[in-house]
Design an enzyme around this catalytic site. Sequence first.
Site, PDB file in Angstrom:
ATOM      1  N   TYR A  37       0.819  -1.229   0.000  1.00 41.97           N
ATOM      2  CA  TYR A  37       0.000   0.000   0.000  1.00 41.97           C
ATOM      3  C   TYR A  37       0.851   1.277   0.000  1.00 41.97           C
ATOM      4  O   TYR A  37       0.330   2.370  -0.222  1.00 41.97           O
ATOM      5  CB  TYR A  37      -0.961   0.047   1.200  1.00 41.97           C
ATOM      6  CG  TYR A  37      -1.881  -1.145   1.338  1.00 41.97           C
ATOM      7  CD1 TYR A  37      -2.065  -2.054   0.292  1.00 41.97           C
ATOM      8  CD2 TYR A  37      -2.579  -1.384   2.517  1.00 41.97           C
ATOM      9  CE1 TYR A  37      -2.892  -3.157   0.424  1.00 41.97           C
ATOM     10  CE2 TYR A  37      -3.416  -2.491   2.646  1.00 41.97           C
ATOM     11  CZ  TYR A  37      -3.564  -3.374   1.604  1.00 41.97           C
ATOM     12  OH  TYR A  37      -4.388  -4.455   1.742  1.00 41.97           O
ATOM     13  N   HIS A  63       0.914 -11.780   2.408  1.00 38.34           N
ATOM     14  CA  HIS A  63      -0.149 -11.060   1.700  1.00 38.34           C
ATOM     15  C   HIS A  63      -0.849 -11.943   0.663  1.00 38.34           C
ATOM     16  O   HIS A  63      -2.074 -12.029   0.636  1.00 38.34           O
ATOM     17  CB  HIS A  63       0.429  -9.803   1.046  1.00 38.34           C
ATOM     18  CG  HIS A  63      -0.583  -8.765   0.725  1.00 38.34           C
ATOM     19  ND1 HIS A  63      -0.279  -7.447   0.607  1.00 38.34           N
ATOM     20  CD2 HIS A  63      -1.919  -8.840   0.487  1.00 38.34           C
ATOM     21  CE1 HIS A  63      -1.366  -6.757   0.323  1.00 38.34           C
ATOM     22  NE2 HIS A  63      -2.367  -7.583   0.234  1.00 38.34           N
TER      23      HIS A  63
HETATM   24  N1  NAP Z   1      -5.325  -8.935   1.929  1.00 40.35           N
HETATM   25  C1  NAP Z   1      -5.640  -8.480   0.738  1.00 40.35           C
HETATM   26  O1  NAP Z   1      -5.235  -9.033  -0.292  1.00 40.35           O
HETATM   27  C2  NAP Z   1      -6.523  -7.281   0.626  1.00 40.35           C
HETATM   28  C3  NAP Z   1      -7.128  -6.978  -0.599  1.00 40.35           C
HETATM   29  C4  NAP Z   1      -7.966  -5.865  -0.656  1.00 40.35           C
HETATM   30  C5  NAP Z   1      -8.184  -5.093   0.483  1.00 40.35           C
HETATM   31  N2  NAP Z   1      -7.564  -5.410   1.660  1.00 40.35           N
HETATM   32  C6  NAP Z   1      -7.791  -4.592   2.892  1.00 40.35           C
HETATM   33  O2  NAP Z   1      -9.179  -4.442   3.099  1.00 40.35           O
HETATM   34  C7  NAP Z   1      -9.494  -3.052   3.200  1.00 40.35           C
HETATM   35  C8  NAP Z   1     -10.907  -2.743   2.743  1.00 40.35           C
HETATM   36  O3  NAP Z   1     -11.162  -3.208   1.448  1.00 40.35           O
HETATM   37  P1  NAP Z   1     -11.389  -2.235   0.193  1.00 40.35           P
HETATM   38  O4  NAP Z   1     -10.641  -0.974   0.416  1.00 40.35           O
HETATM   39  O5  NAP Z   1     -11.054  -3.050  -1.017  1.00 40.35           O
HETATM   40  O6  NAP Z   1     -12.953  -1.996   0.097  1.00 40.35           O
HETATM   41  P2  NAP Z   1     -14.196  -1.749   1.112  1.00 40.35           P
HETATM   42  O7  NAP Z   1     -13.728  -1.479   2.474  1.00 40.35           O
HETATM   43  O8  NAP Z   1     -15.145  -2.871   0.866  1.00 40.35           O
HETATM   44  O9  NAP Z   1     -14.870  -0.452   0.463  1.00 40.35           O
HETATM   45  C9  NAP Z   1     -14.260   0.807   0.507  1.00 40.35           C
HETATM   46  C10 NAP Z   1     -15.145   1.789  -0.232  1.00 40.35           C
HETATM   47  O10 NAP Z   1     -16.381   1.971   0.481  1.00 40.35           O
HETATM   48  C11 NAP Z   1     -16.580   3.351   0.764  1.00 40.35           C
HETATM   49  N3  NAP Z   1     -17.205   3.454   2.100  1.00 40.35           N
HETATM   50  C12 NAP Z   1     -16.660   3.069   3.286  1.00 40.35           C
HETATM   51  N4  NAP Z   1     -17.544   3.255   4.296  1.00 40.35           N
HETATM   52  C13 NAP Z   1     -18.669   3.786   3.739  1.00 40.35           C
HETATM   53  C14 NAP Z   1     -19.904   4.193   4.277  1.00 40.35           C
HETATM   54  N5  NAP Z   1     -20.179   4.060   5.569  1.00 40.35           N
HETATM   55  N6  NAP Z   1     -20.835   4.704   3.413  1.00 40.35           N
HETATM   56  C15 NAP Z   1     -20.569   4.824   2.090  1.00 40.35           C
HETATM   57  N7  NAP Z   1     -19.397   4.434   1.528  1.00 40.35           N
HETATM   58  C16 NAP Z   1     -18.455   3.914   2.339  1.00 40.35           C
HETATM   59  C17 NAP Z   1     -15.209   3.988   0.755  1.00 40.35           C
HETATM   60  O11 NAP Z   1     -15.347   5.355   0.398  1.00 40.35           O
HETATM   61  P3  NAP Z   1     -14.473   6.531   1.070  1.00 40.35           P
HETATM   62  O12 NAP Z   1     -13.031   6.132   0.960  1.00 40.35           O
HETATM   63  O13 NAP Z   1     -14.867   7.698   0.236  1.00 40.35           O
HETATM   64  O14 NAP Z   1     -14.894   6.678   2.499  1.00 40.35           O
HETATM   65  C18 NAP Z   1     -14.519   3.167  -0.353  1.00 40.35           C
HETATM   66  O15 NAP Z   1     -14.860   3.676  -1.621  1.00 40.35           O
HETATM   67  C19 NAP Z   1      -8.407  -2.407   2.352  1.00 40.35           C
HETATM   68  O16 NAP Z   1      -8.323  -1.020   2.569  1.00 40.35           O
HETATM   69  C20 NAP Z   1      -7.207  -3.194   2.801  1.00 40.35           C
HETATM   70  O17 NAP Z   1      -6.763  -2.738   4.077  1.00 40.35           O
HETATM   71  C21 NAP Z   1      -6.761  -6.500   1.748  1.00 40.35           C
END
Ligand code: NAP
Length: 271
Positions: free
Chosen positions: A48, A106
């Site tokens: 990241y 990861h």
């Molecule tokens: N281990 C892995 O391979 C892996 C892969 C992917 C992700 N991850 C981890 O998982 C975390 C979360 O996954 P993600 O970032 O893919 O997606 P997510 O958390 O499912 O979705 C994030 C999106 O939802 C929006 N959002 C968040 N809360 C909200 C709310 N209450 N109302 C409306 N919209 C909302 C955010 O907008 P805003 O930013 O505008 O608030 C962003 O656009 C990552 O940040 C990372 O730390 C790990």
Amino acid sequence: MKKFELKNGNEIPALGLGTSGLRGKECTKVVKKALDLGYRHIDTADMYGNHQAIAAALNQSDIKRKDLFITSKIKSEDLKYNDLKKAADRLLNELDIEYFDLLLIHWPSPEIPVEESLKAMKELKEAGKTKNVGVSNFTIPLLKEALEYDSNLITVNQVEFHPTLYQKDLLDFAFKNDIILTAYSPLAQGEVFKNSVLESLGKKYDKSPAQLALRWLIEKNIVAIPKASSENHLKNNLDVFDWNFPVDAAREMELLDQNNRLIDPGYPKFN
Ligand SMILES: NC(=O)c1ccc[n+]([C@@H]2O[C@H](COP(=O)([O-])OP(=O)(O)OC[C@H]3O[C@@H](n4cnc5c(N)ncnc54)[C@H](OP(=O)(O)O)[C@@H]3O)[C@@H](O)[C@H]2O)c1
């Protein structure tokens, strides 16, 4: 903040802040705000590119280190024994912390045996550089390999999990082997807001689709790490504990699975 117990007796907060896509000053600001609001669990990764920005937020906060839960992840290119150990030291340095609460592989690598990376992870744990060891994006066959190497080492598997990707078999396997799942992309990267069932349940119970999706996970003993950048979203996602989860919402959400996998780089084979 609700916590789940890991197989080694340590605890992990049920909700954390995902930080993928947050960088630089914006990342520092969001993490600082999250800590002020009550988040204590921060999820990051070498990939990241935001360790220093997170370190800046941690250093500006007066929350004691022991009250924080910091997860980071070793990228696939660094999974050889020596590379992994070097990477872990570099990541600790970037985050300006003495130990990780949780260090994850990861993504598994098709070229490097799981055992080789786990040997290095085990030694990092023994050296006090991480409190807990885990994996991410591991399928059941890969988890079996890890368990064969050491049935006590792996405490967490972080995987994509949300109401439209309900990985029941993986959840059952994890439960039987005392492994906690952490759901990444728990809001299906925003797709939960386009789901008509979640939208109407949200209206009926005055909850956002995000809150319903997060609570659905937490009810299953799954840790959730939604990424959010605005204060409203951060607050909304934290408010998922102190209300009753309506029985009919829980029942309807069991039926939303569409095997809707959003992240699939080709290895491991998920289906
Ligand atoms: N281990 C892995 O391979 C892996 C892969 C992917 C992700 N991850 C981890 O998982 C975390 C979360 O996954 P993600 O970032 O893919 O997606 P997510 O958390 O499912 O979705 C994030 C999106 O939802 C929006 N959002 C968040 N809360 C909200 C709310 N209450 N109302 C409306 N919209 C909302 C955010 O907008 P805003 O930013 O505008 O608030 C962003 O656009 C990552 O940040 C990372 O730390 C790990």
